[in-house]
Motif scaffolding. Structure first.
Motif, PDB file in Angstrom:
ATOM      1  N   GLY A   1      22.857  17.858  24.768  1.00  0.00           N
ATOM      2  CA  GLY A   1      22.570  16.891  23.702  1.00  0.00           C
ATOM      3  C   GLY A   1      23.823  16.367  23.023  1.00  0.00           C
ATOM      4  N   VAL A   2      24.989  16.768  23.546  1.00  0.00           N
ATOM      5  CA  VAL A   2      26.260  16.332  22.936  1.00  0.00           C
ATOM      6  C   VAL A   2      26.791  15.098  23.654  1.00  0.00           C
ATOM      7  CG1 VAL A   2      28.709  16.966  22.633  1.00  0.00           C
ATOM      8  CG2 VAL A   2      26.913  18.647  22.163  1.00  0.00           C
ATOM      9  N   ARG A   3      27.218  14.107  22.875  1.00  0.00           N
ATOM     10  CA  ARG A   3      27.951  12.970  23.442  1.00  0.00           C
ATOM     11  C   ARG A   3      29.412  13.072  23.014  1.00  0.00           C
ATOM     12  NH1 ARG A   3      25.600   9.424  26.272  1.00  0.00           N
ATOM     13  NH2 ARG A   3      23.367   9.104  26.055  1.00  0.00           N
ATOM     14  N   PRO A   4      30.357  12.903  23.958  1.00  0.00           N
ATOM     15  CA  PRO A   4      31.762  12.961  23.551  1.00  0.00           C
ATOM     16  C   PRO A   4      32.079  11.877  22.528  1.00  0.00           C
ATOM     17  CG  PRO A   4      31.558  12.961  25.947  1.00  0.00           C
ATOM     18  CD  PRO A   4      30.197  12.653  25.399  1.00  0.00           C
TER      19      PRO A   4
ATOM     20  N   LEU B   1      38.971  14.219  10.434  1.00  0.00           N
ATOM     21  CA  LEU B   1      38.553  14.090  11.842  1.00  0.00           C
ATOM     22  C   LEU B   1      38.672  15.435  12.562  1.00  0.00           C
ATOM     23  CD1 LEU B   1      40.245  10.652  12.678  1.00  0.00           C
ATOM     24  CD2 LEU B   1      37.796  11.085  12.307  1.00  0.00           C
ATOM     25  N   ASN B   2      39.722  16.190  12.229  1.00  0.00           N
ATOM     26  CA  ASN B   2      39.884  17.528  12.844  1.00  0.00           C
ATOM     27  C   ASN B   2      38.674  18.405  12.520  1.00  0.00           C
ATOM     28  OD1 ASN B   2      42.393  17.073  14.003  1.00  0.00           O
ATOM     29  ND2 ASN B   2      43.547  17.900  12.272  1.00  0.00           N
ATOM     30  N   ALA B   3      38.148  18.239  11.280  1.00  0.00           N
ATOM     31  CA  ALA B   3      37.054  19.117  10.829  1.00  0.00           C
ATOM     32  C   ALA B   3      35.681  18.628  11.295  1.00  0.00           C
ATOM     33  CB  ALA B   3      37.080  19.197   9.297  1.00  0.00           C
ATOM     34  N   ASP B   4      35.624  17.440  11.864  1.00  0.00           N
ATOM     35  CA  ASP B   4      34.335  16.827  12.232  1.00  0.00           C
ATOM     36  C   ASP B   4      33.968  17.222  13.671  1.00  0.00           C
ATOM     37  OD1 ASP B   4      32.274  15.164  13.006  1.00  0.00           O
ATOM     38  OD2 ASP B   4      33.062  13.405  11.971  1.00  0.00           O
ATOM     39  N   ASP B   5      32.907  18.027  13.820  1.00  0.00           N
ATOM     40  CA  ASP B   5      32.536  18.529  15.146  1.00  0.00           C
ATOM     41  C   ASP B   5      32.052  17.437  16.098  1.00  0.00           C
ATOM     42  OD1 ASP B   5      33.202  21.074  14.510  1.00  0.00           O
ATOM     43  OD2 ASP B   5      31.165  21.697  13.947  1.00  0.00           O
ATOM     44  N   SER B   6      31.673  16.266  15.553  1.00  0.00           N
ATOM     45  CA  SER B   6      31.204  15.197  16.452  1.00  0.00           C
ATOM     46  C   SER B   6      32.383  14.402  17.038  1.00  0.00           C
ATOM     47  CB  SER B   6      30.255  14.247  15.709  1.00  0.00           C
ATOM     48  OG  SER B   6      30.979  13.484  14.761  1.00  0.00           O
TER      49      SER B   6
ATOM     50  N   ARG C   1      32.479  22.360  23.547  1.00  0.00           N
ATOM     51  CA  ARG C   1      31.130  22.887  23.789  1.00  0.00           C
ATOM     52  C   ARG C   1      31.231  24.334  24.289  1.00  0.00           C
ATOM     53  NH1 ARG C   1      26.385  22.425  21.748  1.00  0.00           N
ATOM     54  NH2 ARG C   1      25.185  23.859  22.990  1.00  0.00           N
ATOM     55  N   GLY C   2      32.196  24.563  25.177  1.00  0.00           N
ATOM     56  CA  GLY C   2      32.405  25.917  25.707  1.00  0.00           C
ATOM     57  C   GLY C   2      32.747  26.890  24.588  1.00  0.00           C
ATOM     58  N   ARG C   3      33.623  26.443  23.658  1.00  0.00           N
ATOM     59  CA  ARG C   3      34.006  27.316  22.538  1.00  0.00           C
ATOM     60  C   ARG C   3      32.807  27.576  21.636  1.00  0.00           C
ATOM     61  NH1 ARG C   3      38.613  24.113  22.666  1.00  0.00           N
ATOM     62  NH2 ARG C   3      37.844  22.778  21.013  1.00  0.00           N
ATOM     63  N   ALA C   4      31.992  26.510  21.404  1.00  0.00           N
ATOM     64  CA  ALA C   4      30.840  26.652  20.499  1.00  0.00           C
ATOM     65  C   ALA C   4      29.827  27.634  21.087  1.00  0.00           C
ATOM     66  CB  ALA C   4      30.188  25.289  20.272  1.00  0.00           C
TER      67      ALA C   4
END
Ligand code: NDP
Length: 292
Positions: A30-33, A85-90, A286-289
């Motif tokens: 469900g993630v879009r880069p 931006l660094n803190a924004d997971d999207s 995503r792998g880290r999450a």
């Protein structure tokens, strides 16, 4: 006559591969880069480049955002935006369009970007990773050059690669990439003695200088592969201009086995590799999450 290495076609294929990868990631998670570009000031060439990045990112299925800041933006404000931006997971990839205005320090800004979102590969950490062979983000233009070299079928192991130009964004990372491919690498620059003779020893010749036609056909070894990174706008008469590379294409093509044209060679690969780097950043995030 040399084979013409078609960077436009290869870049289109690479963008298709990236789009397929984006869809696979989205279907699974469900993630879009997300790619965010920050541009400061009104430089027309940068504006065009940033628009193209946004258009191609969206076409590949990315979430694409652009922050447009005035030329007199204080450095502290720019750094605060990067922190957000660094803190924004999207946001998986952050790119600050260079050059920056004189009152802003490039290195401070680049090094403020989270190295794992530094899809330009300019952060000191990514430069170090490339230098010692760790997985990281590699600057897009040399990454594109390596892709074209590999697709041209040029043998790399043991080949003598001469890179003309020692910039941090092209020449030096290109040297690191070719060294990792087991080339014997020579980097030339404005103080190099007898550049013509050196170039004649190159099996792989990469020109990243910014001087129209500096490298003429008689500098090219018979059967060499020539990658022309240079983008130079010259007067074409009647008030018109045209783009040429650092290599005199017509005469070099008489001797080379394969050669990139300008335009249509390295240029289109840069944005394609930027998209590829951003997809990689999203997958790694995503792998880290999923591990935490
Ligand atoms: P830089 O100006 O940062 O570096 C140019 C390099 O060329 C320097 O190392 C310089 O040497 C060397 N040089 C200059 N004159 C000579 C000479 N007469 N003989 C030998 N070496 C020389 O440029 P970039 O690396 O940023 O860009 C190089 C070219 O590539 C430009 O035309 C640029 O537009 C293009 N480019 C294209 C991209 C793309 O296709 N997407 C992306 C990035 C760049 P010294 O260090 O001694 O000064």
């Amino acid at each position: 006559m040399a084979e013409r290495i078609d960077g436009k076609a290869r870049a289109a294929m690479l963008r298709e591969d990236v789009a397929a990868g984006v869809q696979t990631l989205f279907d699974a998670t469900g993630v879009r880069p997300g790619l965010t570009v920050v541009i400061i000031g009104e430089d027309p060439a940068s504006q065009v480049y940033v628009r193209n990045k946004g258009r191609m990112a969206e076409a590949a299925g990315f979430v694409s955002n652009t922050h447009r800041l005035p030329a007199d933006v204080p450095e502290a404000d720019l750094l605060a935006i990067i922190d957000d931006l660094n803190a924004d997971d999207s946001v998986h990839g952050i790119l600050v369009q260079l050059p920056l205005p004189d009152h802003i320090d490039d290195r401070t800004v680049i090094n403020r970007i989270d190295p794992d979102k530094d899809v330009d590969g300019f952060h000191t950490v990514n430069v170090g990773r490339l230098s010692i062979g760790l997985d990281g983000f590699v600057p897009c233009t040399p990454l594109g050059c390596l892709d074209l070299l590999k697709h041209s079928g040029a043998p790399l192991t043991g080949a003598h690669a001469v890179i003309v130009g020692r910039s941090n964004i092209v020449g030096k990372p290109m040297a690191a990439l070719l060294l990792a491919e087991h080339c014997t690498v020579t980097i030339a620059h404005s103080r190099t003695r007898d550049l013509a003779a050196l170039c004649r020893t190159a099996d792989i010749l990469v020109a990243a200088v910014g001087r129209p036609g500096l490298i003429s056909g008689d500098w090219v070894k018979e059967g060499a592969t020539v990658i022309d990174v240079g983008i130079n706008r010259i007067d074409a008469g009647e008030g018109k201009t045209r783009l040429v590379g650092d290599v005199d294409f017509e005469s070099a093509a008489q001797r080379a086995a394969a050669i990139t044209p300008v335009p249509g060679g390295v240029g289109p690969m840069t944005i394609a590799c930027l998209l590829s780097n951003t997809l990689k950043a999203a997958k790694r995030a995503r792998g880290r999450a999923s591990q935490s």
